[in-house]
Motif scaffolding. Structure first.
Motif, PDB file in Angstrom:
ATOM      1  N   ASP A  78      -7.935  11.331 -11.560  1.00 26.15           N
ATOM      2  CA  ASP A  78      -8.213  10.981 -10.472  1.00 26.15           C
ATOM      3  C   ASP A  78      -6.772   9.825 -10.046  1.00 26.15           C
ATOM      4  O   ASP A  78      -6.965   8.838 -11.107  1.00 26.15           O
ATOM      5  CB  ASP A  78      -9.200  10.646  -9.980  1.00 26.15           C
ATOM      6  CG  ASP A  78     -10.022   9.791  -8.601  1.00 26.15           C
ATOM      7  OD1 ASP A  78     -10.218  11.094  -7.915  1.00 26.15           O
ATOM      8  OD2 ASP A  78      -9.307   8.824  -7.757  1.00 26.15           O
ATOM      9  N   ARG A  79      -6.270   9.497  -8.954  1.00 25.38           N
ATOM     10  CA  ARG A  79      -5.425   8.080  -8.859  1.00 25.38           C
ATOM     11  C   ARG A  79      -5.861   7.551  -8.709  1.00 25.38           C
ATOM     12  O   ARG A  79      -5.207   6.119  -8.554  1.00 25.38           O
ATOM     13  CB  ARG A  79      -4.570   8.985  -7.522  1.00 25.38           C
ATOM     14  CG  ARG A  79      -4.981   8.714  -5.837  1.00 25.38           C
ATOM     15  CD  ARG A  79      -4.060   9.353  -4.848  1.00 25.38           C
ATOM     16  NE  ARG A  79      -4.596   9.169  -4.136  1.00 25.38           N
ATOM     17  CZ  ARG A  79      -4.582   7.560  -3.134  1.00 25.38           C
ATOM     18  NH1 ARG A  79      -4.078   6.609  -3.676  1.00 25.38           N
ATOM     19  NH2 ARG A  79      -4.665   7.765  -2.238  1.00 25.38           N
ATOM     20  N   ARG A  80      -7.166   7.211  -8.559  1.00 22.27           N
ATOM     21  CA  ARG A  80      -7.749   5.475  -8.424  1.00 22.27           C
ATOM     22  C   ARG A  80      -8.302   6.003  -9.954  1.00 22.27           C
ATOM     23  O   ARG A  80      -8.763   4.150 -10.337  1.00 22.27           O
ATOM     24  CB  ARG A  80      -8.790   5.626  -7.409  1.00 22.27           C
ATOM     25  CG  ARG A  80      -8.590   5.519  -6.012  1.00 22.27           C
ATOM     26  CD  ARG A  80      -9.092   5.037  -5.222  1.00 22.27           C
ATOM     27  NE  ARG A  80      -8.350   4.687  -3.681  1.00 22.27           N
ATOM     28  CZ  ARG A  80      -8.265   6.237  -3.211  1.00 22.27           C
ATOM     29  NH1 ARG A  80      -8.526   7.003  -3.254  1.00 22.27           N
ATOM     30  NH2 ARG A  80      -7.450   5.485  -2.328  1.00 22.27           N
ATOM     31  N   VAL A 123       0.798  -1.189   0.000  1.00 22.60           N
ATOM     32  CA  VAL A 123       0.040  -0.205   0.277  1.00 22.60           C
ATOM     33  C   VAL A 123       1.166   1.549  -0.084  1.00 22.60           C
ATOM     34  O   VAL A 123       1.598   1.623   0.582  1.00 22.60           O
ATOM     35  CB  VAL A 123      -1.490  -0.070   1.024  1.00 22.60           C
ATOM     36  CG1 VAL A 123      -0.197   0.493   2.282  1.00 22.60           C
ATOM     37  CG2 VAL A 123      -1.442   1.356   1.038  1.00 22.60           C
ATOM     38  N   CYS A 124       0.075   2.172  -0.533  1.00 23.76           N
ATOM     39  CA  CYS A 124       1.064   3.338  -1.153  1.00 23.76           C
ATOM     40  C   CYS A 124       0.680   4.338  -0.375  1.00 23.76           C
ATOM     41  O   CYS A 124       0.232   4.200   0.606  1.00 23.76           O
ATOM     42  CB  CYS A 124       1.004   3.765  -2.683  1.00 23.76           C
ATOM     43  SG  CYS A 124       0.067   5.097  -2.406  1.00 23.76           S
ATOM     44  N   LYS A 125       1.780   5.349  -0.108  1.00 27.04           N
ATOM     45  CA  LYS A 125       2.067   6.597   0.553  1.00 27.04           C
ATOM     46  C   LYS A 125      -0.020   7.070   0.735  1.00 27.04           C
ATOM     47  O   LYS A 125      -0.201   7.748   1.538  1.00 27.04           O
ATOM     48  CB  LYS A 125       2.750   7.369   0.413  1.00 27.04           C
ATOM     49  CG  LYS A 125       3.100   8.175   2.169  1.00 27.04           C
ATOM     50  CD  LYS A 125       4.478   9.007   1.705  1.00 27.04           C
ATOM     51  CE  LYS A 125       4.163  10.123   3.164  1.00 27.04           C
ATOM     52  NZ  LYS A 125       3.115  10.807   3.158  1.00 27.04           N
ATOM     53  N   ASP A 126       0.041   7.722  -0.242  1.00 28.07           N
ATOM     54  CA  ASP A 126      -1.201   8.239  -0.577  1.00 28.07           C
ATOM     55  C   ASP A 126      -2.444   7.745   0.436  1.00 28.07           C
ATOM     56  O   ASP A 126      -3.026   8.243   0.760  1.00 28.07           O
ATOM     57  CB  ASP A 126      -1.217   8.411  -1.922  1.00 28.07           C
ATOM     58  CG  ASP A 126      -0.138   9.171  -2.735  1.00 28.07           C
ATOM     59  OD1 ASP A 126       0.173  10.143  -1.735  1.00 28.07           O
ATOM     60  OD2 ASP A 126      -0.151   9.273  -3.503  1.00 28.07           O
ATOM     61  N   CYS A 127      -2.221   6.264  -0.717  1.00 27.43           N
ATOM     62  CA  CYS A 127      -3.458   5.919   0.545  1.00 27.43           C
ATOM     63  C   CYS A 127      -3.079   5.161   1.963  1.00 27.43           C
ATOM     64  O   CYS A 127      -4.362   5.724   2.818  1.00 27.43           O
ATOM     65  CB  CYS A 127      -3.282   4.470   0.386  1.00 27.43           C
ATOM     66  SG  CYS A 127      -3.887   4.661  -1.988  1.00 27.43           S
ATOM     67  N   LEU A 128      -1.861   5.280   2.323  1.00 23.29           N
ATOM     68  CA  LEU A 128      -1.736   5.218   4.641  1.00 23.29           C
ATOM     69  C   LEU A 128      -2.423   6.883   4.424  1.00 23.29           C
ATOM     70  O   LEU A 128      -3.322   6.500   5.889  1.00 23.29           O
ATOM     71  CB  LEU A 128      -0.696   4.963   4.178  1.00 23.29           C
ATOM     72  CG  LEU A 128       0.471   3.475   4.108  1.00 23.29           C
ATOM     73  CD1 LEU A 128       1.712   3.595   4.627  1.00 23.29           C
ATOM     74  CD2 LEU A 128      -0.653   2.717   5.094  1.00 23.29           C
ATOM     75  N   ILE A 178      -8.030  -0.082   0.581  1.00 22.08           N
ATOM     76  CA  ILE A 178      -7.762   0.495   0.299  1.00 22.08           C
ATOM     77  C   ILE A 178      -6.952   0.239  -1.233  1.00 22.08           C
ATOM     78  O   ILE A 178      -5.687  -0.482  -0.107  1.00 22.08           O
ATOM     79  CB  ILE A 178      -7.408   1.823   1.231  1.00 22.08           C
ATOM     80  CG1 ILE A 178      -7.229   3.064   0.754  1.00 22.08           C
ATOM     81  CG2 ILE A 178      -6.231   1.301   1.971  1.00 22.08           C
ATOM     82  CD1 ILE A 178      -7.399   4.048   1.351  1.00 22.08           C
ATOM     83  N   ASN A 179      -7.138   0.871  -2.174  1.00 21.25           N
ATOM     84  CA  ASN A 179      -5.842   0.611  -2.956  1.00 21.25           C
ATOM     85  C   ASN A 179      -6.103   1.797  -4.291  1.00 21.25           C
ATOM     86  O   ASN A 179      -7.357   2.432  -4.174  1.00 21.25           O
ATOM     87  CB  ASN A 179      -6.201  -0.624  -3.556  1.00 21.25           C
ATOM     88  CG  ASN A 179      -7.135  -1.031  -4.578  1.00 21.25           C
ATOM     89  OD1 ASN A 179      -7.125  -0.117  -5.370  1.00 21.25           O
ATOM     90  ND2 ASN A 179      -8.002  -1.232  -4.356  1.00 21.25           N
ATOM     91  N   CYS A 180      -5.224   2.042  -5.011  1.00 15.42           N
ATOM     92  CA  CYS A 180      -4.737   2.714  -5.860  1.00 15.42           C
ATOM     93  C   CYS A 180      -3.857   2.609  -6.971  1.00 15.42           C
ATOM     94  O   CYS A 180      -3.958   1.479  -7.100  1.00 15.42           O
ATOM     95  CB  CYS A 180      -4.560   4.376  -5.524  1.00 15.42           C
ATOM     96  SG  CYS A 180      -2.649   4.385  -4.965  1.00 15.42           S
ATOM     97  N   ILE A 181      -3.933   3.396  -7.824  1.00 17.58           N
ATOM     98  CA  ILE A 181      -3.503   3.302  -9.172  1.00 17.58           C
ATOM     99  C   ILE A 181      -2.056   2.453  -9.237  1.00 17.58           C
ATOM    100  O   ILE A 181      -1.571   1.897  -9.907  1.00 17.58           O
ATOM    101  CB  ILE A 181      -3.789   3.958 -10.719  1.00 17.58           C
ATOM    102  CG1 ILE A 181      -3.121   3.376 -12.163  1.00 17.58           C
ATOM    103  CG2 ILE A 181      -2.709   5.356 -10.378  1.00 17.58           C
ATOM    104  CD1 ILE A 181      -4.403   2.235 -11.778  1.00 17.58           C
ATOM    105  N   ASN A 182      -1.653   2.728  -8.028  1.00 21.20           N
ATOM    106  CA  ASN A 182       0.052   2.445  -7.539  1.00 21.20           C
ATOM    107  C   ASN A 182      -0.148   1.483  -5.940  1.00 21.20           C
ATOM    108  O   ASN A 182       1.370   1.071  -6.360  1.00 21.20           O
ATOM    109  CB  ASN A 182       0.234   3.895  -6.725  1.00 21.20           C
ATOM    110  CG  ASN A 182       0.387   5.178  -7.969  1.00 21.20           C
ATOM    111  OD1 ASN A 182       1.324   4.470  -8.957  1.00 21.20           O
ATOM    112  ND2 ASN A 182       1.028   6.495  -8.296  1.00 21.20           N
ATOM    113  N   CYS A 183      -0.639   0.848  -6.061  1.00 22.56           N
ATOM    114  CA  CYS A 183      -0.682  -0.230  -4.764  1.00 22.56           C
ATOM    115  C   CYS A 183      -1.758  -0.873  -4.842  1.00 22.56           C
ATOM    116  O   CYS A 183      -2.904  -0.506  -5.143  1.00 22.56           O
ATOM    117  CB  CYS A 183      -0.569   0.663  -3.780  1.00 22.56           C
ATOM    118  SG  CYS A 183      -2.297   1.515  -2.642  1.00 22.56           S
ATOM    119  N   GLY A 184      -1.569  -2.141  -4.248  1.00 26.74           N
ATOM    120  CA  GLY A 184      -2.033  -2.585  -4.165  1.00 26.74           C
ATOM    121  C   GLY A 184      -2.296  -4.267  -4.901  1.00 26.74           C
ATOM    122  O   GLY A 184      -0.998  -4.549  -5.495  1.00 26.74           O
TER     123      GLY A 184
HETATM  124 ZN   LIG Z   1      -2.254   3.416  -3.035  1.00 33.81          ZN
END
Ligand SMILES: [Zn+2]
Ligand SMILES: [Zn+2]
Length: 572
Positions: free
Chosen positions: A176-178, A113-118, A134-140
């Motif tokens: 959006d980052r998602r 999980v990335c910093k933005d999501c944290l 929780i996740n986004c395009i950069n993590c998960g």
């Molecule tokens: Zn993320």
């Protein structure tokens, strides 16, 4: 005048291949194109990312230049091609649907999980406050939820969750980052955590935080992560760790520990800068680091060892759990019965953990591909993996010459297999020891699912020379042209492939336990001259009798006697 207008316009088609799906590549392209006011589209095709742009010639060139020099953090660009095309008069820049064709792209590994999501996860005002998926395009999760390529939600185990209006909005908004974050979810529409006691669902408000409180009270809790279950307990409690060891029938083998933070990790093990870099890396491997003395973790975690395997929380579940755990570290060891494969299906968990875990923390999203944690140590700043699995698989290793259509079975202990396609070697996740029947079953399943997942076909099968290896016997039973490869020679070849020197003549030195030799005896320490796909055995240690055959490998005293006998004869 129309003719003048078309002269001012240039248009290009760009194709980018590599790890470019599921890593935010399309939003990245969208942002650059929008900033240069270019028109056209970007889409995921079966052959990587396809882009068409048109606009002022200078802007088009700037766009191409930026694509060549910049990329989203986790993208790996393998090939980049571009050609000029006639302008088509696009009205805007669009991110289009995936086009299904022959699938050639790569599947991304799971990402911590990335910093933005944290930041959102622990922000009480955020709509995903403490939402453990929780996740986004950069993590998960990626590999562990993927059924087949291309990497789209319908091809993952997220397909059963229909996005709510808010999630859908994020998913469809290129800014959006998602945007196109395939596992996008929230507490209203996504997966949910559940806590069980002896197979019974517990009615608790926050199952993850409740599981943490149970760990604080000394219980053993099974926790489902990205690639399978772990067994967790307080790493500072002698009684909990001893009890876990007893239930897992694990002898004295060391357990890995998950530590709350880097700061806490520094109090438990000695860490230099590069070890910290890998500990906090998005692939989140277990890092073997030297124990600090004294440290709060009880000796029973890794009895008699100078090193401890440590890792940081990498899924949002782990983060929420560790936030409510009181000790600085918990044991988080692979959830399996001794010698058996990691448990990753819920039904299996209820059965296998009946006598092992007091509680089970799980969730209602299926793990498609199991993956154990990766384990490594850092040497001169480089990560040396001793187990390459979750976080790395199925990223390929590129080799020259371009091997194609080969399935390599691997050996029996700590098995991984590999599939090669057009110069890319895809190594499987960690399997375990094939002596166990359940692991052999898992091995066959994994070969099938890896083929489907990566759309790989094989015509040739490479197996170990040892006729008694299970991997050999299974390999020989499959359809295809077979070739036995000597064990130590295979080690030398893989070291050469990893360092891109397959074309050179080398002296390869392989020190390894028993490897079946070309002459039918067991080889051990080999000096091989390798050239153009062949080798000459230049040197080896003296042949000695092995009292009890391969038993001598497990009981070194037998070999000690053999050496003494060789040197001293009957006086030994
Ligand atoms: Zn993320
Ligand atoms: Zn939602």
């Amino acid at each position: 005048m129309p003719s003048q207008k078309s002269e001012e316009l240039a248009a290009y088609r760009v194709n980018v291949n590599g790890i470019v799906q599921g890593v935010g590549y399309r939003p990245f392209v969208y942002r650059i194109a929008s900033s240069l006011r270019l028109k056209g589209f970007v889409l995921n095709s079966g052959n990587g990312v396809l882009i068409e742009v048109e606009g002022k010639p200078g802007d088009c060139l700037r766009f191409i230049e930026r694509l060549k020099t910049e990329k989203p953090p986790r993208a790996v660009v393998k090939t980049f091609s571009c050609m000029q095309i006639p302008p088509r008069g696009y009205r805007g820049f669009r991110v289009e649907q995936t086009r299904g064709e022959e699938v050639e792209t790569l599947c991304p590994p799971d990402v911590a999980v990335c910093k933005d999501c944290l930041d959102e996860l622990f922000n009480p005002r955020d709509r995903r406050h403490l939402y453990p998926f929780i996740n986004c395009i950069n993590c998960g999760p990626r590999f562990t939820i993927l059924e087949k390529l291309p990497y789209d939600r319908v091809n993952t185990s997220m397909k059963t969750f229909k996005m709510c209006g808010d999630c859908e909005k994020e998913y469809s908004d290129p800014s959006d980052r998602r945007f196109k974050a395939e596992p996008n979810a929230c507490s209203r529409c996504g997966p949910r955590a559940r806590l069980y006691r002896r197979g019974r669902l517990m009615r608790v408000e926050e199952p993850v935080s409740e599981a943490a409180r149970l760990i604080n009270r000394g219980y053993i809790v099974a926790v489902k992560g990205y690639g399978g279950f772990h067994l967790a307990c307080d790493a500072t409690s002698r009684s909990s760790v001893t009890e876990l060891r007893r239930r897992k029938k694990r002898g004295n083998k060391p357990f890995a520990i998950m530590v709350k933070s880097v700061e806490e990790a520094r109090r438990i093990v000695e860490l230099n800068d590069s070890e910290e870099k890998w500990l906090t890396h998005y692939s989140a491997p277990i890092i073997l680091a030297r124990k600090r003395e004294p440290n709060p973790v009880v000796e029973e975690v890794a009895p008699g060892m100078r090193y401890l395997g440590v890792f940081l929380p990498y899924t949002p579940i782990h983060h929420v759990l560790m936030r409510s755990v009181e000790p600085p570290a918990i044991v988080l060891t692979s959830g399996n019965v001794s010698e058996e494969p990691i448990v990753f299906r819920d039904g299996e968990a209820f059965e296998k953990f009946k006598d092992m875990a007091d509680y089970i923390l799980t969730y209602n999203r299926r793990i498609v591909n199991f993956a154990d944690d990766s384990v490594g140590f850092v040497q001169d700043g480089t990560l040396r993996l001793v187990r390459r699995s979750r976080g790395f698989v199925p990223e390929p290793v590129e080799v020259e010459p371009r091997v194609d259509g080969v399935l390599a079975m691997g050996a029996d202990l700590n098995n991984t297999f590999a599939l090669a396609k057009k110069g890319r070697v895809f190594m499987s996740q960690y399997m375990g020891d094939l002596e166990n029947m359940l692991i052999r079953k898992r091995y066959l399943e994994a070969i099938r699912s890896m083929r489907r997942l990566l759309n790989l076909e094989y015509r040739r099968i490479a197996h170990d020379l040892h006729p008694a290896y299970y991997s050999t016997q299974i390999g020989v039973s499959l359809d295809g042209e077979k070739k036995g490869v000597q064990h130590h020679y295979a080690h030398v070849l893989s070291a050469m492939a990893e360092n891109s020197i397959l074309g050179l003549e080398v002296l390869g030195i392989a020190f390894d336990g028993t490897g079946y030799g070309e002459d039918g005896s067991l080889w051990g320490s080999e000096f091989l001259i390798v050239r153009r796909g062949e080798y000459v055995r230049r040197g080896h240690f003296k042949y000695l009798p092995m009292p009890g055959g391969e038993k001598a490998v497990l009981e070194p005293a037998r070999m000690a006697f053999s050496y003494l006998y060789d040197a001293m004869g009957n006086d030994a």
